[in-house]
Write a protein that holds these residues in place. Structure first.
Motif, PDB file in Angstrom:
ATOM      1  N   TYR A 267      -3.762  10.018  -2.801  1.00 27.17           N
ATOM      2  CA  TYR A 267      -2.826   9.205  -3.572  1.00 27.17           C
ATOM      3  C   TYR A 267      -3.268   9.186  -5.021  1.00 27.17           C
ATOM      4  O   TYR A 267      -4.452   9.009  -5.318  1.00 27.17           O
ATOM      5  N   ARG A 268      -2.324   9.367  -5.911  1.00 23.90           N
ATOM      6  CA  ARG A 268      -2.621   9.263  -7.340  1.00 23.90           C
ATOM      7  C   ARG A 268      -2.788   7.780  -7.669  1.00 23.90           C
ATOM      8  O   ARG A 268      -1.825   7.096  -8.016  1.00 23.90           O
ATOM      9  N   GLU A 269      -4.005   7.299  -7.526  1.00 22.92           N
ATOM     10  CA  GLU A 269      -4.288   5.879  -7.685  1.00 22.92           C
ATOM     11  C   GLU A 269      -3.993   5.420  -9.114  1.00 22.92           C
ATOM     12  O   GLU A 269      -4.645   5.867 -10.057  1.00 22.92           O
TER      13      GLU A 269
ATOM     14  N   GLN B 290      -4.853  16.270  -5.158  1.00 17.13           N
ATOM     15  CA  GLN B 290      -4.360  15.518  -4.019  1.00 17.13           C
ATOM     16  C   GLN B 290      -4.571  16.314  -2.729  1.00 17.13           C
ATOM     17  O   GLN B 290      -3.816  17.235  -2.419  1.00 17.13           O
TER      18      GLN B 290
ATOM     19  N   ARG C 261      -5.996   1.365   2.993  1.00 16.15           N
ATOM     20  CA  ARG C 261      -6.340   1.186   1.587  1.00 16.15           C
ATOM     21  C   ARG C 261      -6.575  -0.294   1.297  1.00 16.15           C
ATOM     22  O   ARG C 261      -6.274  -1.164   2.110  1.00 16.15           O
TER      23      ARG C 261
ATOM     24  N   ASN D 136       0.112  -1.326  -8.203  1.00 10.62           N
ATOM     25  CA  ASN D 136       1.343  -0.604  -7.848  1.00 10.62           C
ATOM     26  C   ASN D 136       2.458  -1.528  -7.383  1.00 10.62           C
ATOM     27  O   ASN D 136       3.516  -1.047  -6.949  1.00 10.62           O
TER      28      ASN D 136
ATOM     29  N   LEU E 222       2.998   3.117   1.789  1.00 10.39           N
ATOM     30  CA  LEU E 222       3.115   4.056   0.686  1.00 10.39           C
ATOM     31  C   LEU E 222       3.487   5.424   1.236  1.00 10.39           C
ATOM     32  O   LEU E 222       2.747   6.014   2.028  1.00 10.39           O
TER      33      LEU E 222
ATOM     34  N   HIS F  14       5.628   9.302   0.212  1.00 14.10           N
ATOM     35  CA  HIS F  14       6.186  10.135  -0.848  1.00 14.10           C
ATOM     36  C   HIS F  14       7.709  10.162  -0.736  1.00 14.10           C
ATOM     37  O   HIS F  14       8.255  10.244   0.372  1.00 14.10           O
TER      38      HIS F  14
ATOM     39  N   ALA G 193       5.661   6.279  -3.463  1.00 14.44           N
ATOM     40  CA  ALA G 193       4.425   6.437  -4.222  1.00 14.44           C
ATOM     41  C   ALA G 193       4.058   7.906  -4.272  1.00 14.44           C
ATOM     42  O   ALA G 193       4.528   8.716  -3.459  1.00 14.44           O
ATOM     43  N   GLU G 194       3.201   8.259  -5.226  1.00 15.46           N
ATOM     44  CA  GLU G 194       2.760   9.652  -5.361  1.00 15.46           C
ATOM     45  C   GLU G 194       1.618   9.942  -4.393  1.00 15.46           C
ATOM     46  O   GLU G 194       0.506  10.265  -4.793  1.00 15.46           O
ATOM     47  N   THR G 195       1.917   9.808  -3.102  1.00 15.51           N
ATOM     48  CA  THR G 195       0.964  10.211  -2.085  1.00 15.51           C
ATOM     49  C   THR G 195       1.135  11.703  -1.819  1.00 15.51           C
ATOM     50  O   THR G 195       2.170  12.290  -2.151  1.00 15.51           O
TER      51      THR G 195
ATOM     52  N   GLN H 122      -0.054   5.666   3.447  1.00 16.30           N
ATOM     53  CA  GLN H 122      -1.137   4.688   3.377  1.00 16.30           C
ATOM     54  C   GLN H 122      -0.604   3.313   3.746  1.00 16.30           C
ATOM     55  O   GLN H 122       0.517   2.942   3.371  1.00 16.30           O
TER      56      GLN H 122
END
Length: 783
Positions: free
Chosen positions: A261-263, A290, A660, A677, A685, A687, A718-720, A726
């Protein structure tokens, strides 16, 4: 030749650099981000009844939050004061008054509260007892409580006794005393929270480098060519570390994140103690790789495969052969293993293309220095030790060991974590973190003056499972003694854990607050003992940071819970009641005496006996472990270890899931919304591309399920990494399989494969064979 010593803190470069700004909008207006000023004001309000004491804790004590090692408001890394919201959030645990007695009169009312609400009720005021079916807790004396526990211990086989210690606020003195008491009572069933988080780190580093801790310092982040965060969201879990990242960026360091994931917390952060960053934020990471959940081994095999290919074309272009030849074993075996790896399998498992992996390989190959930092994203897998050995392989091949701006660092999430294993509070080792073998047993017996059991103790998950063994079994856990900890909310399969807790005959909770586990019945009795915080411990106490700094915290004067006792004193008193004829062997007159014995029991800690006043600190092992490439292994050399890729299988359209953390401290939740987020605790989360394939819109009610459990939440885009989702921990623990432990270190698995569906689809079919068939399909795929 002596070890290089850690030098003083670095002066922070506070000159403004707009190219690092996260936003040109002052204070991050319109951005999803933490609100540090608001959160600080909330903490001040919460502690309004004890503000003077709260300030003394912050200004005089060693942080009981993360393991960065802030003593008072200052550390050994950067000049200037440091404080973070994590530390502020846990502050109230130290300043709040006792719980009102009326709450103890109705357990059913307490059971209606979650752990956050229970925490806010206040401190445990005095020893308590409750037997099955009783509506209320009964107040008992310390003598009565400890005598009951002692009688039970004498009546059972030592293999039926298990101890556990959590990490928040527990000092080295308490860990050491608990270690000694457990062995005095004849059991090796003792475990701690550190082992559940980072035991693969210790196990892997021991076999690869002969060390069990970070080889470097936080200062090495600042000015290293490349700083890698692997499965670690330090900005969320160790917020002060963002200040180090800021300093590293100013020094020209490239920061890389490897995560499914882009945290957001690692991409942009507003550091409140730096004016430039507080106003405009700071871009932290330079690039993000990723990987699939569980795909790290494949990714690292791909990196090394690129290196070996680069070496064929231009020797010396990727691998530090001078370092490897002089200081490492197993090069040819590792090379043969990696070269044989299939690129198609590497790409499929890692989730990254050969070209993308090559970019990272070239970045590391061009770097003259590098520091690898990781956390539970690497460790909490059924192959966690192998994950960490792969990181060690990369560091050894590049020669990033034993010198400035280089090293491997398992970053610790709690201030009491690093010292727990080094004090021997685990089933497979003794003080010094040394194995429970005959040589070490005899050394400790000579120091302690009593026999140590030779049998292998159980990790805490097995001790809990052993409560369900048939009566008469020598390993059936009949007395479970836990210092802190909430297993209902930290272990996989909470319903199963509840059964285990209920099956214990006598359960002892030594703690400062109630939690949901405390309220679960036991077969015979639950006894609750009120503990002091680290700041109340007479004679002070010590804790060990991630970078091996041993800090002294003085006793800080303030209001007290009248009947709370120092945790090490409770252990000593209990042991003395079990075997009064031998109590002289377990006696400590004060905390200083414990430190003096620690220095003898663990040679690395020679120096702890001299810590006695505020600000005292020393670093065991010197600035860098394996300095000059010389490792504390039998032959003085590092070991390169070939690692096979784990098989990761799931049917088409199914997902890998991992857990997470949000705004929380371990299982203690401080906000229902993640400040980075804007997700709530039951958001999943996912994509957007994955959601679109399932006709799921953002905010749609969805069900995530497998053979272990069913999680009902809402889709949060989210950008997972596609194919990976998650869920928040501990809420998502219901999906995680019980009884799955890492082969070498015994850490529980916190990742699995799941099915994701719209809630309406799941509920329309849940009473038919449809759901069963989908689960069967998933089970067959993952084996």
């Amino acid at each position: 030749m002596g070890k290089t010593k850690h030098t003083g803190p670095i002066k922070l470069d506070t000159s403004w650099k707009p190219s690092l700004w996260a936003s040109y909008m002052p204070m991050g207006l319109g951005k999803v981000k933490p609100h540090h000023i608001r959160d600080t004001m909330k903490v001040i309000y919460e502690n309004k009844d004890n503000l003077a004491y709260a300030w003394r804790i912050l200004s005089q004590g060693v942080c009981d939050g993360c393991a960065l090692g802030v003593s008072g408001l200052y550390d050994q890394t950067l000049t200037g004061p440091h404080v973070c919201t994590t530390r502020l959030n846990v502050l109230r645990l130290n300043t709040m008054p006792a719980i009102e007695p009326k709450w103890l009169e109705d357990v059913e009312a307490l059971r209606k509260l979650d752990s956050t609400e229970l925490r806010k009720l206040g401190r445990i005021p005095y020893p308590l007892s409750r037997k099955p079916g009783e509506k209320a807790f009964t107040r008992i004396s310390w003598d009565e409580a400890l005598d009951r526990i002692a009688r039970k211990i004498r009546s059972i086989d030592p293999k039926q006794l298990a101890f556990y210690l959590t990490s928040r606020g527990i000092t080295n003195e308490v860990y050491y005393t608990a270690t000694k008491v457990a062995r005095f009572l004849g059991t090796n069933n003792i475990d701690n929270a550190s082992r559940i988080c980072h035991s693969p780190s210790k196990t892997a580093l021991k076999r690869s480098l002969g060390i069990g801790a970070s080889s470097c310092n936080y200062k090495d982040w600042i000015g290293t060519d490349v700083l890698i965060f692997w499965g670690s969201v330090a900005a969320n879990n160790q917020p002060v570390s963002t200040k180090y990242m800021y300093a590293a960026k100013k020094a020209g360091t490239k920061i890389i994140m490897i995560n499914p994931y882009r945290e957001p917390a690692m991409e942009n952060y507003w550091i409140p103690s730096i004016p430039e960053s507080a106003l405009f934020g700071t871009k932290i990471v330079d690039d993000v790789y990723q990987v699939n959940i569980g795909g790290d081994i494949a990714f690292m095999n791909g990196v090394m495969k690129h290196w070996f290919e680069m070496e064929e074309a231009a020797p010396g272009s990727a691998i530090d052969r001078e370092f490897v030849d002089a200081h490492a074993n197993g090069f040819e075996q590792l090379k043969a293993h990696v070269i044989s790896q299939d690129w198609e399998l590497i790409e499929k498992s890692s989730g990254l293309s050969r070209e993308r992996i090559g970019e990272f390989a070239k970045l590391l190959a061009a770097a003259k220095s590098g520091v690898f930092v990781w956390s539970m994203g690497l460790t909490q897998h059924r192959f966690g030790t192998d994950n960490v050995s792969q990181v060690a392989n990369l560091a050894i091949l590049r020669g990033f060991i034993g010198r400035e701006h280089c090293g491997v660092m398992p970053i610790r999430g709690h201030s009491g974590v690093q010292g727990s294993g080094e004090m021997g509070a685990e089933p497979m080792s003794l003080p010094g973190g040394v194995p429970l073998d005959e040589e070490n047993i005899k050394r400790m017996e000579a120091l302690w003056g009593f026999e140590i059991p030779r049998w292998q103790g159980d990790i805490v998950g097995v001790s809990l499972e052993n409560t369900l063994l048939p009566d008469g079994h020598e390993r059936k856990t009949r007395l479970f003694y836990t210092s802190g900890g909430n297993f209902l909310e930290t272990m996989p399969d909470p319903a199963f854990i509840k059964q285990c807790l209920e099956a214990v005959e006598l359960r002892v909770h030594q703690d400062i607050i109630l939690n949901t586990s405390t309220l679960v019945d036991a077969k015979e009795e639950v006894i609750v003992l009120p503990a002091m915080t680290r700041y109340e411990q007479p004679g002070g106490g010590t804790s060990t940071s991630t970078e091996r700094m041993v800090y002294f915290t003085p006793e800080i004067k303030g209001p007290r819970i009248a009947e709370a006792r120092s945790e090490w004193e409770i252990y000593v008193d209990l042991a003395s009641r079990v075997y009064p004829e031998k109590k002289h062997l377990i006696h400590f007159s004060d905390a200083r005496q414990i430190r003096e014995e620690i220095a003898r029991a663990n040679p690395n800690y020679d120096g702890i006996q001299h810590l006695e006043k505020r600000g005292d600190v020393f670093q065991w092992g010197g600035a860098w472990l394996c300095e000059g490439g010389i490792c504390p292994t039998p032959d003085g050399r590092a070991n390169l270890i070939p690692i096979d890729q784990p098989e990761l299988r799931k049917p088409e359209g199914h997902f890998y899931v991992t857990t997470r953390r949000g705004k929380q401290f371990n299982s203690m939740i401080y906000s229902e919304t993640d400040p980075f987020n804007a997700a709530d605790r039951y958001d999943v989360l996912i994509h957007p591309e994955d959601a679109a394939k399932l006709d799921i819109l953002e905010g749609t009610a969805i069900v995530v399920y497998n053979e272990h459990g069913v999680f009902q939440g809402r889709a949060k885009f989210a950008e997972t990494k596609p194919g990976n989702i998650q869920v928040y921990w501990p809420e998502g623990n219901i999906l995680i399989p019980k009884g799955v432990y890492e082969e070498f270190a015994g850490i529980p698995e916190y990742n699995t494969a799941v099915i994701v569906e719209k809630a309406e689809t799941y509920h329309a079919h849940k009473d038919t064979r449809y759901v069963e068939k989908r689960i069967e399909e998933l089970e067959m795929s993952v084996g």
